[in-house]
Design a protein around this motif. Structure first.
Motif, mmCIF file in Angstrom:
data_model
loop_
_atom_site.group_PDB
_atom_site.id
_atom_site.type_symbol
_atom_site.label_atom_id
_atom_site.label_comp_id
_atom_site.label_asym_id
_atom_site.label_seq_id
_atom_site.Cartn_x
_atom_site.Cartn_y
_atom_site.Cartn_z
ATOM 1 N N ALA A 16 0.854 -1.129 0.077
ATOM 2 C CA ALA A 16 -0.174 0.048 0.107
ATOM 3 C C ALA A 16 0.976 1.344 0.083
ATOM 4 O O ALA A 16 1.908 1.217 0.752
ATOM 5 C CB ALA A 16 -0.888 -0.046 1.270
ATOM 6 N N CYS A 19 1.897 2.584 3.342
ATOM 7 C CA CYS A 19 2.105 1.600 4.550
ATOM 8 C C CYS A 19 3.317 0.867 4.818
ATOM 9 O O CYS A 19 4.217 0.598 3.862
ATOM 10 C CB CYS A 19 0.941 0.696 4.045
ATOM 11 S SG CYS A 19 0.564 -0.556 5.396
ATOM 12 N N CYS A 21 3.122 -1.957 7.122
ATOM 13 C CA CYS A 21 2.496 -3.101 7.944
ATOM 14 C C CYS A 21 3.300 -4.418 7.426
ATOM 15 O O CYS A 21 4.058 -4.219 6.425
ATOM 16 C CB CYS A 21 1.099 -3.401 7.666
ATOM 17 S SG CYS A 21 0.469 -4.118 6.163
ATOM 18 N N CYS A 24 2.763 -5.611 3.905
ATOM 19 C CA CYS A 24 3.291 -4.495 2.618
ATOM 20 C C CYS A 24 4.994 -4.668 2.818
ATOM 21 O O CYS A 24 5.518 -4.595 1.618
ATOM 22 C CB CYS A 24 2.917 -3.157 3.116
ATOM 23 S SG CYS A 24 1.143 -2.819 2.752
ATOM 24 N N HIS A 250 -4.177 -5.260 1.367
ATOM 25 C CA HIS A 250 -3.300 -5.417 2.289
ATOM 26 C C HIS A 250 -3.641 -5.883 3.612
ATOM 27 O O HIS A 250 -3.169 -6.883 4.476
ATOM 28 C CB HIS A 250 -1.978 -4.526 2.341
ATOM 29 C CG HIS A 250 -2.506 -3.225 2.922
ATOM 30 N ND1 HIS A 250 -1.892 -2.371 3.906
ATOM 31 C CD2 HIS A 250 -3.601 -2.339 2.702
ATOM 32 C CE1 HIS A 250 -2.484 -1.255 4.101
ATOM 33 N NE2 HIS A 250 -3.575 -1.365 3.414
HETATM 34 ZN ZN LIG Z 1 0.102 -2.571 4.567
#
Ligand SMILES: [Zn+2]
Ligand SMILES: [Zn+2]
Ligand SMILES: [Zn+2]
Length: 279
Positions: A16, A19, A21, A24, A250
């Motif tokens: 993303a 992002c 996370c 990702c 995601h």
């Molecule tokens: Zn992410």
């Protein structure tokens, strides 16, 4: 009919755009099949479903002739499906030797407004006739320049806009392409049956990954499983119908290979950027 899934992500892309996370970060490390751009489907070399900002990148990656497209079916005005600014470059002096002189953009009233406001400042009067925008309503049927028979259908997606998805029929084969929608009321399936539609391929919104979301504006694979049952009850599919999942977020928290493992038992093909399916 050859369908190429040029992009298979929800709005943020995968990884993303902003992002960090774990999914990702993992996708960035792995690259390749784990990268998903914004959703778009190329049909043969003539028709596009949706027109995200990644369209230009899709042309670079998959090396197809964007100027050969004569029709674009836009599902709704969200930014990951509708980037009309690009159409201001459709003609001289920005493009030479184009394969098709005209590209017709089909979409709902909100898409038409978005098209108008995004192109107002920069669309040259001499280019405008080569990019007609045609408004479409649920259950409208029309035929594109290259002879694809299209049925527009009402999606369940966002308040204040009549989002659409499309059935595309050509040479005796029909694909039903959901981008984006939650589960549909039975009435929509009944109407599809009355129209005599029968699908050789169905692709589902799978924003929520391997999940059942129930009512909402997107689906997970277990919602798609329920929708497939409704289609079977209404005789809209047959034993050889292919089922594809696309438009992943995601927030599914699953890599492509993890999704594939989960969906195998359900008979779903998990789309990836560049995947082609023939029907
Ligand atoms: Zn992410
Ligand atoms: Zn979307
Ligand atoms: Zn959307």
């Amino acid at each position: 009919m050859k369908l190429t899934f040029l992009g298979t992500a929800a709005a943020e892309g995968l990884p993303a755009v902003w992002c960090n996370c774990s999914v990702c970060r993992k996708a960035k490390e792995m690259g390749g099949i784990e990268f998903r751009t914004r959703s778009q489907i190329l049909i043969d070399s003539k028709l596009l479903v949706d027109f995200p900002m990644d369209t230009y990148m899709h042309m670079l990656t998959h090396k197809f002739d964007l100027s050969a497209i004569d029709s674009v079916l836009i599902t709704h005005a969200h930014m990951d499906h509708c980037y009309p600014q690009e159409f201001v470059l459709h003609g001289e002096p920005f493009a030479h030797g184009m394969t098709e002189p005209k590209i017709t953009v089909y979409g709902n009233a909100t898409v038409a407004e978005s098209f108008e406001s995004a192109t107002r400042a920069e669309l040259k009067p001499e280019i405008a006739p080569s990019v007609p925008m045609k408004k479409v309503e649920p259950f409208d049927c029309f035929t594109t320049e290259s002879g694809y028979k299209i049925t527009a259908l009402p999606a369940v997606h966002t308040a204040g806009e009549q989002c659409l998805f499309y059935a595309v029929e050509h040479c005796g084969k029909t694909a039903l392409l959901f981008n984006d929608s939650g589960i549909l009321p039975n009435e929509t399936y009944d109407k599809m049956a009355k129209l005599g539609l029968k699908f050789d391929l169905v692709s589902f919104d799978c924003t929520y990954g391997h999940a059942k979301h129930g009512k909402g504006r997107h689906m997970g694979a277990l919602d798609a499983d329920g929708e497939r049952d409704k289609m079977k009850e209404c005789n809209l599919v047959h034993n050889g119908t292919k089922y594809v999942l696309t438009h992943f977020s995601h927030n599914c928290n699953l890599t492509h290979s993890e999704l594939c493992k989960k969906e195998k038992d359900y008979g779903f093909t998990v789309a990836y950027d560049g995947m082609t399916v023939e029907i």
